[in-house]
Design a protein around this motif. Structure first.
Motif: not given
Length: 143
Positions: A50-52, A56-59, A82-88, A97-102
């Motif tokens: 889970m990239v969060e 993020c109100i949806y997270c 496996l929770p991961i912050d979008i900023d690492g 496949e590609r970098r998450p942006t959402i």
């Protein structure tokens, strides 16, 4: 070296550069010191990453509505979160496949390789059916 292995190595290196550079820009030298999470893919070969992001109100809605019950669900047992912050920091060895942006983005991984993803949180009524479909299509048994 096989073409698949070469492609995976390239994707991992490219992802590492792409994913860590923004963190360094936003968080300065401290981000460079942070250790990426180490994942034992042999012990748990399938994970739902889970990239969060903070704020993020949806997270937050996912954590409130789904989070407490996810580890107890058949999907949660088949693919632990496996929770991961979008900023690492990001785990080593990922092949995406590609970098998450959402945020949130849910990425089904096997041995660190992306199988499929769900971008956004569809709400508590549609989350489990969407994840179950992802697992079925990827050949991940949930029962």
């Amino acid at each position: 070296m096989s073409p698949t292995r070469t492609r995976r190595s390239f994707l991992v290196q490219a992802a590492a550069l792409t994913l860590t550079a923004p963190a360094l820009l936003h968080h300065g030298a401290q981000a460079a010191v942070a250790n990426p999470p180490r994942i034992d893919w042999d012990a748990t070969p399938v994970r739902l990453m889970m990239v969060e992001s903070k704020g993020c109100i949806y997270c937050e809605a996912w954590r409130r509505e789904i989070g407490p019950g996810y580890p107890l669900s058949s999907e949660g047992r088949a693919a632990p979160l496996l929770p991961i912050d979008i900023d690492g920091p990001w785990p080593d060895g990922l092949a995406l496949e590609r970098r998450p942006t959402i945020t949130p983005t849910f990425i089904l991984l096997r041995q660190g390789v992306e199988l499929t993803r769900l971008e956004g949180y569809p709400g508590d009524q549609f989350f489990y059916p969407a994840i179950a479909l992802m697992m079925t299509r990827a050949g991940i048994p949930t029962g």
